[in-house]
Design a protein around this motif. Structure first.
Motif, PDB file in Angstrom:
ATOM      1  N   VAL A 141      32.918  12.363 -35.742  1.00 10.69           N
ATOM      2  CA  VAL A 141      32.448  11.044 -35.318  1.00 10.69           C
ATOM      3  C   VAL A 141      31.913  11.104 -33.899  1.00 10.69           C
ATOM      4  O   VAL A 141      32.282  11.973 -33.106  1.00 10.69           O
ATOM      5  N   ASP A 142      31.034  10.163 -33.593  1.00 11.29           N
ATOM      6  CA  ASP A 142      30.543   9.965 -32.234  1.00 11.29           C
ATOM      7  C   ASP A 142      31.313   8.789 -31.655  1.00 11.29           C
ATOM      8  O   ASP A 142      31.082   7.641 -32.028  1.00 11.29           O
ATOM      9  N   LYS A 143      32.230   9.065 -30.730  1.00 17.06           N
ATOM     10  CA  LYS A 143      33.068   7.999 -30.183  1.00 17.06           C
ATOM     11  C   LYS A 143      32.250   6.992 -29.377  1.00 17.06           C
ATOM     12  O   LYS A 143      32.692   5.869 -29.154  1.00 17.06           O
ATOM     13  N   GLY A 144      31.065   7.392 -28.924  1.00 17.06           N
ATOM     14  CA  GLY A 144      30.212   6.463 -28.209  1.00 17.06           C
ATOM     15  C   GLY A 144      29.458   5.515 -29.118  1.00 17.06           C
ATOM     16  O   GLY A 144      28.864   4.541 -28.649  1.00 17.06           O
ATOM     17  N   GLY A 145      29.468   5.790 -30.422  1.00 18.34           N
ATOM     18  CA  GLY A 145      28.864   4.880 -31.385  1.00 18.34           C
ATOM     19  C   GLY A 145      27.371   5.022 -31.572  1.00 18.34           C
ATOM     20  O   GLY A 145      26.756   4.219 -32.285  1.00 18.34           O
ATOM     21  N   SER A 146      26.752   6.051 -30.985  1.00 15.45           N
ATOM     22  CA  SER A 146      25.294   6.191 -31.112  1.00 15.45           C
ATOM     23  C   SER A 146      24.878   6.883 -32.403  1.00 15.45           C
ATOM     24  O   SER A 146      23.797   6.612 -32.936  1.00 15.45           O
ATOM     25  N   LEU A 147      25.704   7.798 -32.901  1.00 17.51           N
ATOM     26  CA  LEU A 147      25.355   8.592 -34.073  1.00 17.51           C
ATOM     27  C   LEU A 147      26.196   8.184 -35.273  1.00 17.51           C
ATOM     28  O   LEU A 147      27.350   7.786 -35.126  1.00 17.51           O
ATOM     29  N   PRO A 148      25.634   8.295 -36.480  1.00 17.58           N
ATOM     30  CA  PRO A 148      26.432   8.019 -37.674  1.00 17.58           C
ATOM     31  C   PRO A 148      27.471   9.106 -37.892  1.00 17.58           C
ATOM     32  O   PRO A 148      27.326  10.238 -37.415  1.00 17.58           O
ATOM     33  N   THR A 149      28.526   8.757 -38.596  1.00 17.67           N
ATOM     34  CA  THR A 149      29.549   9.734 -38.959  1.00 17.67           C
ATOM     35  C   THR A 149      28.922  10.853 -39.795  1.00 17.67           C
ATOM     36  O   THR A 149      28.066  10.612 -40.646  1.00 17.67           O
ATOM     37  N   LEU A 150      29.343  12.078 -39.517  1.00 19.74           N
ATOM     38  CA  LEU A 150      28.938  13.230 -40.316  1.00 19.74           C
ATOM     39  C   LEU A 150      30.163  13.745 -41.045  1.00 19.74           C
ATOM     40  O   LEU A 150      31.187  14.023 -40.426  1.00 19.74           O
ATOM     41  N   TRP A 151      30.062  13.847 -42.373  1.00 20.60           N
ATOM     42  CA  TRP A 151      31.173  14.402 -43.120  1.00 20.60           C
ATOM     43  C   TRP A 151      30.675  15.504 -44.037  1.00 20.60           C
ATOM     44  O   TRP A 151      29.494  15.575 -44.364  1.00 20.60           O
ATOM     45  N   PHE A 152      31.594  16.378 -44.425  1.00 23.60           N
ATOM     46  CA  PHE A 152      31.249  17.581 -45.174  1.00 23.60           C
ATOM     47  C   PHE A 152      31.782  17.466 -46.592  1.00 23.60           C
ATOM     48  O   PHE A 152      32.951  17.152 -46.817  1.00 23.60           O
ATOM     49  N   GLN A 153      30.895  17.734 -47.541  1.00 24.23           N
ATOM     50  CA  GLN A 153      31.257  17.646 -48.954  1.00 24.23           C
ATOM     51  C   GLN A 153      31.296  19.039 -49.551  1.00 24.23           C
ATOM     52  O   GLN A 153      30.323  19.784 -49.462  1.00 24.23           O
ATOM     53  N   GLU A 154      32.419  19.372 -50.169  1.00 28.50           N
ATOM     54  CA  GLU A 154      32.584  20.713 -50.732  1.00 28.50           C
ATOM     55  C   GLU A 154      31.623  20.944 -51.895  1.00 28.50           C
ATOM     56  O   GLU A 154      31.436  20.072 -52.757  1.00 28.50           O
ATOM     57  N   THR A 155      31.015  22.106 -51.917  1.00 29.99           N
ATOM     58  CA  THR A 155      30.127  22.473 -53.010  1.00 29.99           C
ATOM     59  C   THR A 155      30.300  23.958 -53.294  1.00 29.99           C
ATOM     60  O   THR A 155      30.970  24.673 -52.553  1.00 29.99           O
ATOM     61  N   ASP A 156      29.678  24.424 -54.349  1.00 32.21           N
ATOM     62  CA  ASP A 156      29.744  25.845 -54.674  1.00 32.21           C
ATOM     63  C   ASP A 156      28.692  26.610 -53.869  1.00 32.21           C
ATOM     64  O   ASP A 156      27.669  26.044 -53.473  1.00 32.21           O
ATOM     65  N   PRO A 157      28.917  27.884 -53.598  1.00 30.44           N
ATOM     66  CA  PRO A 157      27.898  28.677 -52.893  1.00 30.44           C
ATOM     67  C   PRO A 157      26.597  28.709 -53.683  1.00 30.44           C
ATOM     68  O   PRO A 157      26.609  28.750 -54.922  1.00 30.44           O
ATOM     69  N   HIS A 158      25.473  28.695 -52.984  1.00 31.67           N
ATOM     70  CA  HIS A 158      24.179  28.688 -53.672  1.00 31.67           C
ATOM     71  C   HIS A 158      23.104  29.203 -52.738  1.00 31.67           C
ATOM     72  O   HIS A 158      23.255  29.225 -51.515  1.00 31.67           O
ATOM     73  N   ASP A 159      22.003  29.618 -53.326  1.00 30.04           N
ATOM     74  CA  ASP A 159      20.850  30.060 -52.555  1.00 30.04           C
ATOM     75  C   ASP A 159      19.973  28.874 -52.225  1.00 30.04           C
ATOM     76  O   ASP A 159      19.950  27.869 -52.942  1.00 30.04           O
ATOM     77  N   GLU A 160      19.213  28.979 -51.143  1.00 33.57           N
ATOM     78  CA  GLU A 160      18.218  27.952 -50.830  1.00 33.57           C
ATOM     79  C   GLU A 160      17.011  28.150 -51.752  1.00 33.57           C
ATOM     80  O   GLU A 160      16.778  29.258 -52.233  1.00 33.57           O
ATOM     81  N   PRO A 161      16.145  27.147 -52.023  1.00 31.55           N
ATOM     82  CA  PRO A 161      16.275  25.791 -51.485  1.00 31.55           C
ATOM     83  C   PRO A 161      17.161  24.910 -52.377  1.00 31.55           C
ATOM     84  O   PRO A 161      17.196  25.072 -53.586  1.00 31.55           O
ATOM     85  N   ARG A 162      17.884  24.026 -51.754  1.00 32.90           N
ATOM     86  CA  ARG A 162      18.703  23.039 -52.444  1.00 32.90           C
ATOM     87  C   ARG A 162      19.077  21.988 -51.418  1.00 32.90           C
ATOM     88  O   ARG A 162      19.310  22.301 -50.255  1.00 32.90           O
ATOM     89  N   GLN A 163      19.108  20.735 -51.828  1.00 29.32           N
ATOM     90  CA  GLN A 163      19.432  19.676 -50.879  1.00 29.32           C
ATOM     91  C   GLN A 163      20.812  19.905 -50.300  1.00 29.32           C
ATOM     92  O   GLN A 163      21.770  20.155 -51.008  1.00 29.32           O
ATOM     93  N   ARG A 164      20.904  19.819 -48.969  1.00 26.48           N
ATOM     94  CA  ARG A 164      22.180  20.022 -48.303  1.00 26.48           C
ATOM     95  C   ARG A 164      22.716  18.717 -47.709  1.00 26.48           C
ATOM     96  O   ARG A 164      23.900  18.501 -47.690  1.00 26.48           O
ATOM     97  N   PHE A 165      21.840  17.889 -47.171  1.00 28.23           N
ATOM     98  CA  PHE A 165      22.254  16.603 -46.631  1.00 28.23           C
ATOM     99  C   PHE A 165      21.988  15.500 -47.641  1.00 28.23           C
ATOM    100  O   PHE A 165      21.003  15.535 -48.371  1.00 28.23           O
ATOM    101  N   HIS A 166      22.872  14.507 -47.669  1.00 28.69           N
ATOM    102  CA  HIS A 166      22.529  13.272 -48.361  1.00 28.69           C
ATOM    103  C   HIS A 166      23.033  12.093 -47.544  1.00 28.69           C
ATOM    104  O   HIS A 166      23.888  12.244 -46.675  1.00 28.69           O
ATOM    105  N   VAL A 167      22.476  10.951 -47.808  1.00 22.50           N
ATOM    106  CA  VAL A 167      22.774   9.741 -47.054  1.00 22.50           C
ATOM    107  C   VAL A 167      23.766   8.882 -47.826  1.00 22.50           C
ATOM    108  O   VAL A 167      23.626   8.691 -49.035  1.00 22.50           O
TER     109      VAL A 167
END
Length: 219
Positions: A141-167
């Motif tokens: 988290v950004d305690k100053g409130g400027s940035l959105p929370t970033l959280w990590f979602q577990e996935t299986d190992p994979h080669d690129e290309p593949r979407q890594r971020f989602h909103v």
């Protein structure tokens, strides 16, 4: 019940009659339609004075022509009776200056990164974004409130290309169906509704995913 006892959304906003407020992601959120900057500043000043009296301080975001307010007890990481009392007082102050709330306008953005190696990538994002750790190992988290929370979602190992971020966009429960309908009408597809109303997974025309989330169905 202690002032520092965490409350859950199931016994809070509706039961307490806080119609101006919506529970989202361990906090109460409200938007007040001030109409002009001076009125917004007047309301923000009144809120500041009330917060000082109660020794409990909200996050205020003054814009033209509205004021966003977020309430959470940072020392315990969620909503307590202190927040409920201050929320009620803020609504009274807004009504006193003729300002109405717009609960349908509140929303919270989060970013989620798919990773098969949390411990490998987490330190990088902690450093490069200058964020802070929380009690949850998969959240920054950004305690100053400027940035959105970033959280990590577990996935299986994979080669690129593949979407890594989602909103993840969190909205009030009554807003979610319309938001989903609009996204589908704009060319999106429904990936999964298995966990709605907690979250609904959508994708754009290229398969990039986004989740429309609500507090309903969550702890």
């Amino acid at each position: 019940m202690s002032d520092k006892t965490l409350r859950t959304h199931t016994d809070t906003v509706g039961a307490e009659g806080l119609d101006d407020w919506r529970w989202m992601l361990r906090a109460l959120h409200a938007r007040f339609r001030t109409g002009d900057f001076v009125t917004g500043l007047r309301l923000a000043t009144a809120i500041a004075e009330a917060a000082e009296e109660m020794d409990h301080h909200p996050d205020l975001d003054l814009r033209y022509p509205h004021l966003n307010v977020r309430l959470s007890s940072h020392d315990v990481g969620g909503v307590t009776d202190r927040d409920l009392r201050l929320a009620r007082r803020i609504s009274e102050l807004a009504a006193g200056v003729g300002v109405a709330a717009d609960p349908s306008a509140v929303q919270v953005l989060e970013l989620a990164l798919d990773t098969a190696d949390l411990e490998g990538v987490r330190p990088f994002w902690l450093a490069v974004l200058g964020m802070s750790e929380t009690a949850s190992p998969d959240e920054l988290v950004d305690k100053g409130g400027s940035l959105p929370t970033l959280w990590f979602q577990e996935t299986d190992p994979h080669d690129e290309p593949r979407q890594r971020f989602h909103v993840d966009i969190t909205v009030p429960p009554e807003v979610a169906p319309g938001r989903i309908e609009a996204a589908l009408a704009a060319g999106g597809t429904l990936v999964s509704a298995a966990r709605e109303p907690a979250f609904t997974i959508l994708a754009d025309a290229e398969g990039n995913k986004a989740c429309v989330c609500t507090s309903a169905g969550r702890d």
